[in-house]
Design an enzyme around this catalytic site. Structure first.
Site, PDB file in Angstrom:
ATOM      1  N   HIS A  51      -9.475   2.586  -2.605  1.00  0.00           N
ATOM      2  CA  HIS A  51      -8.318   2.321  -2.404  1.00  0.00           C
ATOM      3  C   HIS A  51      -7.490   1.313  -3.297  1.00  0.00           C
ATOM      4  O   HIS A  51      -7.337   0.191  -3.130  1.00  0.00           O
ATOM      5  CB  HIS A  51      -8.132   1.599  -0.888  1.00  0.00           C
ATOM      6  CG  HIS A  51      -6.739   1.297  -0.313  1.00  0.00           C
ATOM      7  ND1 HIS A  51      -5.598   1.989  -0.867  1.00  0.00           N
ATOM      8  CD2 HIS A  51      -6.459   0.527   0.827  1.00  0.00           C
ATOM      9  CE1 HIS A  51      -4.361   1.398  -0.230  1.00  0.00           C
ATOM     10  NE2 HIS A  51      -4.996   0.540   0.974  1.00  0.00           N
ATOM     11  N   CYS A  53       0.723  -1.155   0.056  1.00  0.00           N
ATOM     12  CA  CYS A  53      -0.001  -0.076  -0.005  1.00  0.00           C
ATOM     13  C   CYS A  53       0.689   1.382   0.063  1.00  0.00           C
ATOM     14  O   CYS A  53       0.477   2.380  -0.184  1.00  0.00           O
ATOM     15  CB  CYS A  53      -0.804   0.203   1.311  1.00  0.00           C
ATOM     16  SG  CYS A  53      -2.067  -1.228   1.312  1.00  0.00           S
TER      17      CYS A  53
END
Length: 368
Positions: free
Chosen positions: A320, A87
């Site tokens: 996301h 991430c």
């Protein structure tokens, strides 16, 4: 004062963020990455580009940086590379590119791209599996949902507090969209020009069942898996307007509680930059889960509703796209500070917590 060697982000764009399987479902890594890379090169005045570095998590094959460079029309002589820090990949790619710019004074493009919709299925001996491990045998290796629930229990975070965090993110995103604050940063891909923000309110959030028995994390307090891309153009020191990189940090933390990594990274990056927390005008911290966001802010001594943090909504509302989200954070800082006319000397921080127990953060300063 900005160092004479600090590279400067002079252009920043992103695609709209779409939910996996929806608006950008047919846009692969090359199409998504190529669109944002082409946009930032044009915005920067089309300088010669030494390299294109793109973060990515899902490993679609090939080289996302090279694919993006070619799809952007930069020509076969412009190379490309890829970074996988899960991430934190998009932000890590920007930091790597900035270091190279500082070294040789040549322009680069960096960011992140993720097409969860078109990512290949991973398998071992013909058996598909959901994800690669974040940590090897002998270490805690929770998936991110489990890690968020464990963190909520560890910190004693109530369901109501998490719901309020998610509701606030959605409300801020809706207000930003209505006011047109996101338009200038978004590049249309496949006709998609707006984020597929859900706009979830308190009533809906309250009805959602916990994802684990006796738990507090719900689908509403978890980000949606997304497709999207973001990129920035990085110029050598001396650029007239943009965000100068003042400090950065990548840190490790307990793999059992990976959600708190951003807090430690922000502290380290601020120390590297010689900047105090109170001096920061804008924070963009990737909101993977409400529990994770609250835990990070709490460790930094910031209130859940600090108006400087994800002021136009964060990943809880917008989505996301894993490998792109860290770069999306930098694009958002660019809009909130440079496009919005913040004065020279204003500071912004971009950060993300990372599966496996990592944190990454960068401190930028407006130059004009």
């Amino acid at each position: 004062m900005v160092s004479v060697t600090d590279p400067v982000v002079v252009a920043a764009r992103r695609s709209a963020l779409a939910v996996r399987g929806r608006g950008l479902a047919r846009a692969d890594v090359a199409r998504l990455g190529g669109a944002v890379v082409a946009a930032v090169v044009a915005d920067a005045g089309a300088p010669p580009i030494a390299d294109v570095v793109m973060g990515n998590c899902m490993g679609p094959g090939g080289n996302p940086g090279r694919l993006s460079a070619l799809a952007a029309g930069l020509g076969p002589t412009v190379p490309g590379g890829a970074v996988d820090r899960q991430c934190g990949s998009g932000l890590s790619a920007i930091l790597d590119a900035a270091l190279a710019v500082r070294t040789d004074g040549r322009h680069r493009v960096a960011g992140g791209v993720e097409s969860a919709s078109t990512a290949p299925v991973r398998s071992i001996d013909g058996t598909a599996y959901a994800r690669a491990p974040f940590a090897p045998a002998g270490f805690a290796d929770p998936d991110m949902l489990r890690a968020a629930e464990d963190l909520a229990r560890h910190d004693g975070l109530t369901r109501a507090r998490q719901d309020a965090c998610a509701e606030r993110s959605h409300a801020r995103a809706a207000a930003a969209r209505s006011a047109g604050r996101l338009v200038a940063e978004i590049v249309a891909v496949d006709g998609v020009r707006e984020d597929e923000a859900a706009g979830t309110g308190a009533t809906v959030l309250a009805r959602l069942a916990p994802l684990f028995p006796g738990g507090t994390v719900t689908a509403g307090t978890s980000t949606r898996i997304g497709d999207g891309a973001a990129a920035v153009a990085i110029a050598p020191a001396g650029a007239a307007t943009g965000l100068a990189l003042r400090g950065s940090a990548v840190v490790g933390c307990d793999p059992a509680l990976p959600g708190v990594g951003a807090a430690f990274a922000v502290e380290a990056a601020l120390t590297d930059a010689g900047v105090e927390l109170v001096e920061v005008a804008a924070f963009e911290i990737v909101e993977a889960f409400a529990a994770q966001s609250i835990a990070v802010l709490s460790r930094l001594g910031l209130a859940d509703d600090d108006p400087r943090v994800c002021a136009d909504g964060g990943a809880l509302a917008l989505g996301h796209p894993w490998g792109a989200s860290g770069a999306v954070a930098v694009v958002r800082l660019f809009s909130r500070l440079v496009r919005a006319g913040a004065p020279a000397g204003a500071y912004g921080v971009a950060a993300a917590s990372v599966g496996g127990g990592l944190g990454i953060a960068a401190v930028f300063e407006v130059v004009r």
